[in-house]
Design a protein around this motif. Structure first.
Motif, PDB file in Angstrom:
ATOM      1  N   VAL A 189      14.530  -0.886   5.271  1.00 30.12           N
ATOM      2  CA  VAL A 189      13.106  -0.894   5.622  1.00 30.12           C
ATOM      3  C   VAL A 189      12.925  -1.481   7.011  1.00 30.12           C
ATOM      4  N   GLY A 190      11.744  -1.259   7.571  1.00 31.84           N
ATOM      5  CA  GLY A 190      11.408  -1.810   8.872  1.00 31.84           C
ATOM      6  C   GLY A 190      10.676  -3.136   8.738  1.00 31.84           C
ATOM      7  N   PHE A 191      10.843  -3.958   9.755  1.00 38.87           N
ATOM      8  CA  PHE A 191      10.143  -5.232   9.838  1.00 38.87           C
ATOM      9  C   PHE A 191       9.458  -5.299  11.197  1.00 38.87           C
ATOM     10  N   SER A 192       8.203  -5.740  11.198  1.00 42.06           N
ATOM     11  CA  SER A 192       7.434  -5.751  12.435  1.00 42.06           C
ATOM     12  C   SER A 192       6.488  -6.945  12.477  1.00 42.06           C
ATOM     13  N   ALA A 193       6.141  -7.350  13.696  1.00 43.16           N
ATOM     14  CA  ALA A 193       5.149  -8.414  13.894  1.00 43.16           C
ATOM     15  C   ALA A 193       3.728  -7.861  13.887  1.00 43.16           C
ATOM     16  N   LEU A 203       0.849  -1.187   0.000  1.00 46.76           N
ATOM     17  CA  LEU A 203       0.000   0.000   0.000  1.00 46.76           C
ATOM     18  C   LEU A 203       0.883   1.234   0.000  1.00 46.76           C
ATOM     19  N   LEU A 204       0.787   2.076  -1.028  1.00 49.11           N
ATOM     20  CA  LEU A 204       1.517   3.340  -1.067  1.00 49.11           C
ATOM     21  C   LEU A 204       0.902   4.240  -0.006  1.00 49.11           C
ATOM     22  N   ASP A 205       1.642   4.492   1.072  1.00 52.56           N
ATOM     23  CA  ASP A 205       1.099   5.120   2.272  1.00 52.56           C
ATOM     24  C   ASP A 205       1.868   6.390   2.609  1.00 52.56           C
ATOM     25  N   THR A 206       1.369   7.536   2.176  1.00 52.16           N
ATOM     26  CA  THR A 206       2.028   8.810   2.449  1.00 52.16           C
ATOM     27  C   THR A 206       1.966   9.182   3.925  1.00 52.16           C
ATOM     28  N   GLY A 207       1.138   8.512   4.697  1.00 49.43           N
ATOM     29  CA  GLY A 207       1.035   8.782   6.124  1.00 49.43           C
ATOM     30  C   GLY A 207       2.008   7.973   6.960  1.00 49.43           C
ATOM     31  N   SER A 208       2.727   7.075   6.331  1.00 54.37           N
ATOM     32  CA  SER A 208       3.693   6.238   7.047  1.00 54.37           C
ATOM     33  C   SER A 208       5.093   6.788   6.831  1.00 54.37           C
ATOM     34  N   ALA A 209       5.778   7.113   7.917  1.00 60.86           N
ATOM     35  CA  ALA A 209       7.146   7.634   7.806  1.00 60.86           C
ATOM     36  C   ALA A 209       8.093   6.560   7.279  1.00 60.86           C
ATOM     37  N   ASP A 210       7.856   5.311   7.651  1.00 65.68           N
ATOM     38  CA  ASP A 210       8.724   4.201   7.259  1.00 65.68           C
ATOM     39  C   ASP A 210       8.004   3.228   6.349  1.00 65.68           C
ATOM     40  N   THR A 211       8.780   2.478   5.608  1.00 64.70           N
ATOM     41  CA  THR A 211       8.269   1.318   4.890  1.00 64.70           C
ATOM     42  C   THR A 211       8.374   0.142   5.851  1.00 64.70           C
ATOM     43  N   VAL A 212       7.267  -0.573   6.045  1.00 66.69           N
ATOM     44  CA  VAL A 212       7.217  -1.641   7.044  1.00 66.69           C
ATOM     45  C   VAL A 212       6.701  -2.922   6.392  1.00 66.69           C
ATOM     46  N   LEU A 213       7.460  -3.996   6.599  1.00 63.29           N
ATOM     47  CA  LEU A 213       7.127  -5.315   6.075  1.00 63.29           C
ATOM     48  C   LEU A 213       6.965  -6.285   7.242  1.00 63.29           C
ATOM     49  N   PRO A 214       6.305  -7.419   7.019  1.00 62.81           N
ATOM     50  CA  PRO A 214       6.128  -8.407   8.095  1.00 62.81           C
ATOM     51  C   PRO A 214       7.457  -9.027   8.526  1.00 62.81           C
ATOM     52  N   ILE A 215       7.634  -9.211   9.817  1.00 66.20           N
ATOM     53  CA  ILE A 215       8.868  -9.765  10.374  1.00 66.20           C
ATOM     54  C   ILE A 215       9.146 -11.162   9.829  1.00 66.20           C
ATOM     55  N   ARG A 216       8.115 -11.936   9.561  1.00 63.52           N
ATOM     56  CA  ARG A 216       8.314 -13.297   9.042  1.00 63.52           C
ATOM     57  C   ARG A 216       9.007 -13.277   7.679  1.00 63.52           C
ATOM     58  N   LEU A 217       8.809 -12.195   6.912  1.00 64.82           N
ATOM     59  CA  LEU A 217       9.454 -12.073   5.611  1.00 64.82           C
ATOM     60  C   LEU A 217      10.969 -11.913   5.767  1.00 64.82           C
ATOM     61  N   ALA A 218      11.387 -11.198   6.807  1.00 64.38           N
ATOM     62  CA  ALA A 218      12.830 -11.045   7.063  1.00 64.38           C
ATOM     63  C   ALA A 218      13.467 -12.405   7.296  1.00 64.38           C
ATOM     64  N   ARG A 219      12.785 -13.243   8.043  1.00 61.67           N
ATOM     65  CA  ARG A 219      13.316 -14.586   8.305  1.00 61.67           C
ATOM     66  C   ARG A 219      13.370 -15.410   7.013  1.00 61.67           C
ATOM     67  N   ILE A 260      -0.201  -6.379   9.807  1.00 61.07           N
ATOM     68  CA  ILE A 260      -0.575  -5.524   8.673  1.00 61.07           C
ATOM     69  C   ILE A 260      -1.001  -6.400   7.489  1.00 61.07           C
ATOM     70  N   LYS A 261      -2.029  -5.951   6.780  1.00 62.42           N
ATOM     71  CA  LYS A 261      -2.563  -6.721   5.654  1.00 62.42           C
ATOM     72  C   LYS A 261      -1.669  -6.612   4.426  1.00 62.42           C
ATOM     73  N   TYR A 262      -1.130  -5.417   4.193  1.00 60.88           N
ATOM     74  CA  TYR A 262      -0.256  -5.168   3.053  1.00 60.88           C
ATOM     75  C   TYR A 262       1.065  -4.605   3.561  1.00 60.88           C
ATOM     76  N   PHE A 263       2.116  -4.719   2.751  1.00 64.69           N
ATOM     77  CA  PHE A 263       3.332  -3.978   3.060  1.00 64.69           C
ATOM     78  C   PHE A 263       2.950  -2.511   3.112  1.00 64.69           C
ATOM     79  N   LEU A 264       3.480  -1.773   4.083  1.00 67.16           N
ATOM     80  CA  LEU A 264       3.262  -0.330   4.134  1.00 67.16           C
ATOM     81  C   LEU A 264       4.439   0.328   3.436  1.00 67.16           C
ATOM     82  N   LEU A 265       4.206   0.874   2.265  1.00 72.86           N
ATOM     83  CA  LEU A 265       5.246   1.518   1.479  1.00 72.86           C
ATOM     84  C   LEU A 265       5.214   2.999   1.804  1.00 72.86           C
ATOM     85  N   GLY A 266       5.965   3.360   2.849  1.00 70.36           N
ATOM     86  CA  GLY A 266       5.967   4.720   3.364  1.00 70.36           C
ATOM     87  C   GLY A 266       7.030   5.588   2.729  1.00 70.36           C
ATOM     88  N   ILE A 267       7.299   6.717   3.386  1.00 72.38           N
ATOM     89  CA  ILE A 267       8.245   7.690   2.850  1.00 72.38           C
ATOM     90  C   ILE A 267       9.647   7.092   2.792  1.00 72.38           C
TER      91      ILE A 267
END
Length: 142
Positions: A97-101, A37-53, A104-111
Motif C-alpha cells: 500500500v501507499g503511505f502519504s502525508a 473509505l472503499l474508493d473505486t476512484g483511487s488506483a492505490d490504497t493510501v494510508l497516513p505516513i505517520r501510521l508507517a512510522r 486524508i480523513k480516512y484510509f483510501l481503500l483503492g483498487i
C-alpha cells in the motif's frame, strides 16, 4: 460475503452516507484499528505516513504522488497486513500500500492493495456495500 452498512460522514452538517469500513492494519511494531473509505476512484490504497512510522513499516522511496486539494504529496510504498471482518466472517491478507502525508480523513481503500481482491456491489438503496473475495485473493478466510 461481507456486508457493510454505509456510515454517515457529518463534515457538511447533513449526513453524507459513505462506504466506510473498520479494518485492522498490522506491521512489525503492532496493529491498529481504523476507518477506511472503499474508493473505486483511487488506483492505490493510501494510508497516513505517520501510521508507517508507528507500525514500523519499511518504505520504498517515493515514485509517485497524490494530489489532494490541489497540493501534491509523495507516496511511498510498503507492505502491511489487513484484516476486514463483519459478523463471524473475516478476511486477512498481506499487501503493498501507499503511505502519504496528504491530510486524508480516512484510509483510501483503492483498487491496488484492497478492492482488487474483492467483487464489490454498492447497494445504493440499502446504503450498504457487499464484498466477496475473488480469484486474486490469496489471503486467509477467518
Amino acid at each position: 460475503m461481507l456486508r457493510f452498512p454505509y456510515r454517515p460522514d457529518l463534515q457538511t452538517g447533513a449526513p453524507n452516507w459513505r462506504p466506510i469500513v473498520f479494518l485492522f492494519v498490522e506491521g512489525p511494531n503492532g496493529r491498529v484499528r481504523s476507518k477506511g473509505l472503499l474508493d473505486t476512484g483511487s488506483a492505490d490504497t493510501v494510508l497516513p505516513i505517520r501510521l508507517a512510522r508507528t507500525l514500523g513499516i519499511q518504505l520504498a522511496p517515493a515514485t509517485t504522488g497524490i494530489v489532494w486539494r490541489g497540493q501534491h504529496f509523495p507516496i511511498q510504498y510498503g507492505e502491511v497486513d489487513f484484516e476486514l471482518a463483519a459478523g463471524s466472517l473475516g478476511y486477512q491478507w498481506r499487501t503493498r500500500v501507499g503511505f502519504s502525508a496528504a491530510p486524508i480523513k480516512y484510509f483510501l481503500l483503492g483498487i491496488r492493495g484492497c478492492l482488487q481482491f474483492f467483487d464489490a456491489t454498492f447497494c445504493g438503496k440499502d446504503l450498504a456495500v457487499d464484498l466477496t473475495i475473488n480469484r486474486s485473493f490469496s489471503g486467509t478466510v477467518l
